[in-house]
Write a protein that holds these residues in place. Structure first.
Motif, PDB file in Angstrom:
ATOM      1  N   GLN A   1      11.587 -42.500  52.808  1.00  0.00           N
ATOM      2  CA  GLN A   1      11.077 -41.927  51.568  1.00  0.00           C
ATOM      3  C   GLN A   1      10.958 -40.415  51.746  1.00  0.00           C
ATOM      4  OE1 GLN A   1       6.874 -41.804  49.113  1.00  0.00           O
ATOM      5  NE2 GLN A   1       7.544 -43.785  49.904  1.00  0.00           N
ATOM      6  N   ILE A   2      11.553 -39.687  50.823  1.00  0.00           N
ATOM      7  CA  ILE A   2      11.485 -38.224  50.837  1.00  0.00           C
ATOM      8  C   ILE A   2      10.783 -37.773  49.572  1.00  0.00           C
ATOM      9  CG2 ILE A   2      12.801 -36.071  50.854  1.00  0.00           C
ATOM     10  CD1 ILE A   2      15.045 -37.666  52.305  1.00  0.00           C
ATOM     11  N   GLU A   3       9.627 -37.161  49.732  1.00  0.00           N
ATOM     12  CA  GLU A   3       8.895 -36.671  48.571  1.00  0.00           C
ATOM     13  C   GLU A   3       9.423 -35.288  48.192  1.00  0.00           C
ATOM     14  OE1 GLU A   3       4.692 -36.721  49.204  1.00  0.00           O
ATOM     15  OE2 GLU A   3       4.573 -38.847  48.690  1.00  0.00           O
ATOM     16  N   GLN A   4       9.659 -35.098  46.901  1.00  0.00           N
ATOM     17  CA  GLN A   4      10.096 -33.789  46.433  1.00  0.00           C
ATOM     18  C   GLN A   4       9.900 -33.676  44.931  1.00  0.00           C
ATOM     19  OE1 GLN A   4      14.279 -33.143  47.205  1.00  0.00           O
ATOM     20  NE2 GLN A   4      14.848 -35.186  46.593  1.00  0.00           N
ATOM     21  N   ASP A   5       9.738 -32.435  44.505  1.00  0.00           N
ATOM     22  CA  ASP A   5       9.599 -32.120  43.086  1.00  0.00           C
ATOM     23  C   ASP A   5      10.788 -31.237  42.714  1.00  0.00           C
ATOM     24  OD1 ASP A   5       8.968 -30.896  40.600  1.00  0.00           O
ATOM     25  OD2 ASP A   5       6.827 -31.210  40.952  1.00  0.00           O
ATOM     26  N   TYR A   6      11.661 -31.763  41.877  1.00  0.00           N
ATOM     27  CA  TYR A   6      12.892 -31.038  41.553  1.00  0.00           C
ATOM     28  C   TYR A   6      12.623 -29.761  40.766  1.00  0.00           C
ATOM     29  CZ  TYR A   6      15.418 -35.051  43.290  1.00  0.00           C
ATOM     30  OH  TYR A   6      15.913 -36.033  44.121  1.00  0.00           O
ATOM     31  N   PHE A   7      11.438 -29.645  40.179  1.00  0.00           N
ATOM     32  CA  PHE A   7      11.108 -28.449  39.403  1.00  0.00           C
ATOM     33  C   PHE A   7      10.514 -27.342  40.262  1.00  0.00           C
ATOM     34  CE2 PHE A   7      11.372 -31.713  36.225  1.00  0.00           C
ATOM     35  CZ  PHE A   7      11.886 -31.073  35.107  1.00  0.00           C
ATOM     36  N   THR A   8       9.865 -27.704  41.364  1.00  0.00           N
ATOM     37  CA  THR A   8       9.150 -26.693  42.146  1.00  0.00           C
ATOM     38  C   THR A   8       9.686 -26.495  43.553  1.00  0.00           C
ATOM     39  OG1 THR A   8       7.529 -28.327  42.919  1.00  0.00           O
ATOM     40  CG2 THR A   8       7.023 -27.163  40.863  1.00  0.00           C
ATOM     41  N   ASP A   9      10.317 -27.511  44.154  1.00  0.00           N
ATOM     42  CA  ASP A   9      10.837 -27.341  45.506  1.00  0.00           C
ATOM     43  C   ASP A   9      11.967 -26.332  45.506  1.00  0.00           C
ATOM     44  OD1 ASP A   9       9.036 -29.176  46.288  1.00  0.00           O
ATOM     45  OD2 ASP A   9      10.449 -30.797  46.696  1.00  0.00           O
ATOM     46  N   PRO A  10      11.957 -25.362  46.434  1.00  0.00           N
ATOM     47  CA  PRO A  10      12.981 -24.313  46.413  1.00  0.00           C
ATOM     48  C   PRO A  10      14.391 -24.816  46.686  1.00  0.00           C
ATOM     49  CG  PRO A  10      11.616 -24.165  48.398  1.00  0.00           C
ATOM     50  CD  PRO A  10      10.963 -25.158  47.496  1.00  0.00           C
ATOM     51  N   ALA A  11      14.501 -25.868  47.488  1.00  0.00           N
ATOM     52  CA  ALA A  11      15.837 -26.395  47.820  1.00  0.00           C
ATOM     53  C   ALA A  11      15.764 -27.911  47.892  1.00  0.00           C
ATOM     54  CB  ALA A  11      16.333 -25.815  49.137  1.00  0.00           C
ATOM     55  N   PRO A  12      15.663 -28.592  46.757  1.00  0.00           N
ATOM     56  CA  PRO A  12      15.545 -30.051  46.774  1.00  0.00           C
ATOM     57  C   PRO A  12      16.794 -30.701  47.378  1.00  0.00           C
ATOM     58  CG  PRO A  12      15.968 -29.272  44.554  1.00  0.00           C
ATOM     59  CD  PRO A  12      15.701 -28.049  45.392  1.00  0.00           C
ATOM     60  N   ARG A  13      16.571 -31.818  48.035  1.00  0.00           N
ATOM     61  CA  ARG A  13      17.690 -32.538  48.652  1.00  0.00           C
ATOM     62  C   ARG A  13      18.604 -33.143  47.595  1.00  0.00           C
ATOM     63  NH1 ARG A  13      16.846 -34.978  54.180  1.00  0.00           N
ATOM     64  NH2 ARG A  13      15.077 -33.911  55.105  1.00  0.00           N
TER      65      ARG A  13
ATOM     66  N   ARG B   1       6.131 -38.176  42.945  1.00  0.00           N
ATOM     67  CA  ARG B   1       6.681 -37.348  44.023  1.00  0.00           C
ATOM     68  C   ARG B   1       7.854 -38.004  44.734  1.00  0.00           C
ATOM     69  NH1 ARG B   1       6.559 -32.241  45.107  1.00  0.00           N
ATOM     70  NH2 ARG B   1       6.674 -32.723  47.323  1.00  0.00           N
ATOM     71  N   ALA B   2       8.222 -39.216  44.375  1.00  0.00           N
ATOM     72  CA  ALA B   2       9.317 -39.906  45.067  1.00  0.00           C
ATOM     73  C   ALA B   2      10.217 -40.619  44.057  1.00  0.00           C
ATOM     74  CB  ALA B   2       8.765 -40.883  46.087  1.00  0.00           C
ATOM     75  N   PRO B   3      10.829 -39.878  43.130  1.00  0.00           N
ATOM     76  CA  PRO B   3      11.630 -40.544  42.095  1.00  0.00           C
ATOM     77  C   PRO B   3      12.869 -41.240  42.638  1.00  0.00           C
ATOM     78  CG  PRO B   3      11.865 -38.156  41.942  1.00  0.00           C
ATOM     79  CD  PRO B   3      10.763 -38.419  42.926  1.00  0.00           C
ATOM     80  N   VAL B   4      13.506 -40.656  43.654  1.00  0.00           N
ATOM     81  CA  VAL B   4      14.715 -41.283  44.189  1.00  0.00           C
ATOM     82  C   VAL B   4      14.345 -42.529  44.995  1.00  0.00           C
ATOM     83  CG1 VAL B   4      16.724 -40.984  45.687  1.00  0.00           C
ATOM     84  CG2 VAL B   4      15.992 -39.120  44.188  1.00  0.00           C
ATOM     85  N   TYR B   5      13.316 -42.434  45.820  1.00  0.00           N
ATOM     86  CA  TYR B   5      12.853 -43.607  46.561  1.00  0.00           C
ATOM     87  C   TYR B   5      12.500 -44.733  45.594  1.00  0.00           C
ATOM     88  CZ  TYR B   5       9.868 -46.543  49.504  1.00  0.00           C
ATOM     89  OH  TYR B   5       9.314 -47.601  50.174  1.00  0.00           O
ATOM     90  N   SER B   6      11.769 -44.402  44.537  1.00  0.00           N
ATOM     91  CA  SER B   6      11.399 -45.425  43.547  1.00  0.00           C
ATOM     92  C   SER B   6      12.638 -46.055  42.935  1.00  0.00           C
ATOM     93  CB  SER B   6      10.525 -44.799  42.455  1.00  0.00           C
ATOM     94  OG  SER B   6       9.357 -44.214  43.001  1.00  0.00           O
ATOM     95  N   ALA B   7      13.632 -45.231  42.636  1.00  0.00           N
ATOM     96  CA  ALA B   7      14.873 -45.745  42.053  1.00  0.00           C
ATOM     97  C   ALA B   7      15.612 -46.656  43.026  1.00  0.00           C
ATOM     98  CB  ALA B   7      15.777 -44.581  41.633  1.00  0.00           C
TER      99      ALA B   7
END
Length: 244
Positions: free
Chosen positions: A89-101, A148-154
């Motif tokens: 699980q990788i937590e990230q915010d696509y709106f605020t993280d400077p370099a989202p995965r 915080r984990a939209p891809v993991y949830s998907a």
């Protein structure tokens, strides 16, 4: 139907940490022969030394297609059970993280692609067993996603859907096979470190999962996750707030 685990050959992915490690130890204690799969060779060697000859290990980066191919070639010709436990699980915010995965990277490759690939590639070997089983690990976030984990949830929602569809096929073509989905609550593992409260231990989760396997359950609701079906029917907005 009560399934006997003694003497059965069971593959467990993600076997060196968290729930996978607990599953491997408890399955060996029940007399099963466990093949542990993980990336960390030194951890696999340490587990083999601790658990004895009933535990064998195969190193594999499950997100790598060539490693998965080599793993399938190395596994025995008959397998009684496959537990697709490995996940990230990788937590990230696509709106605020400077370099989202890149969302098509390791989470999808490990959590979805690897589980489906192992299940389908090992199907011929599983079908040779008298009472085979496949167990896929999902989560409450498959029902309602985590912010915080939209891809993991998907990925967990996708694996849940695959598991149900694959179960339908097994009921038609291989009725002796059990295809189970494990719906997990928050478990105290490296993945959840520093997050949440009221977690259950990996040993508690593993014990409930194994009880479900022995009982031939198609859906194994672990810990507090047992409340989700009812709550989601009567108060879906509450569930969404809780899991968000």
């Amino acid at each position: 139907m009560q399934r006997e685990l003694s003497g059965k050959t069971i593959v467990v992915t993600g076997a060196t940490r968290g729930i996978g490690r607990a599953l491997a130890g408890q399955l060996v204690a029940k007399g099963a022969d466990v093949i542990g799969v993980a990336r960390d060779q030194s951890a696999l060697v340490a587990m083999a030394a601790k658990l004895g000859p009933a535990f064998t290990s195969l190193r594999c980066d499950l997100a790598d297609p060539s490693d998965r191919h080599a793993l399938c070639e190395a596994l025995p010709k008959q397998i009684d059970g496959l537990i697709n436990n490995a996940a990230i699980q990788i937590e990230q915010d696509y709106f605020t993280d400077p370099a989202p995965r890149d969302p098509s990277s390791i989470e999808i490759a490990l959590n979805v692609t690897a589980a489906i690939a192992l299940t389908t590639r090992l199907l011929v070997r599983l079908r040779q067993a008298p009472a085979p089983f496949v167990v896929n690990m999902t989560s409450g976030v498959a029902i309602s996603p985590k912010e915080r984990a939209p891809v993991y949830s998907a990925t967990k929602a996708a694996l849940s859907s695959f598991t149900t569809g694959f179960r339908y096929q097994a009921q038609t073509h291989c009725p002796q096979m059990t295809v189970a989905e494990v719906i997990l609550p928050m478990v105290d593992t490296d993945m959840t470190a520093g997050r949440g409260s009221g977690k259950i231990s990996p040993d508690q989760a593993a014990a409930q999962i194994i009880a479900g396997i022995i009982g031939g359950k198609h859906r194994i609701w672990v810990g507090k996750a047992r409340l989700l079906p009812l709550l989601n029917r009567i108060a879906p907005r509450l569930v969404a707030r809780m899991l968000r």
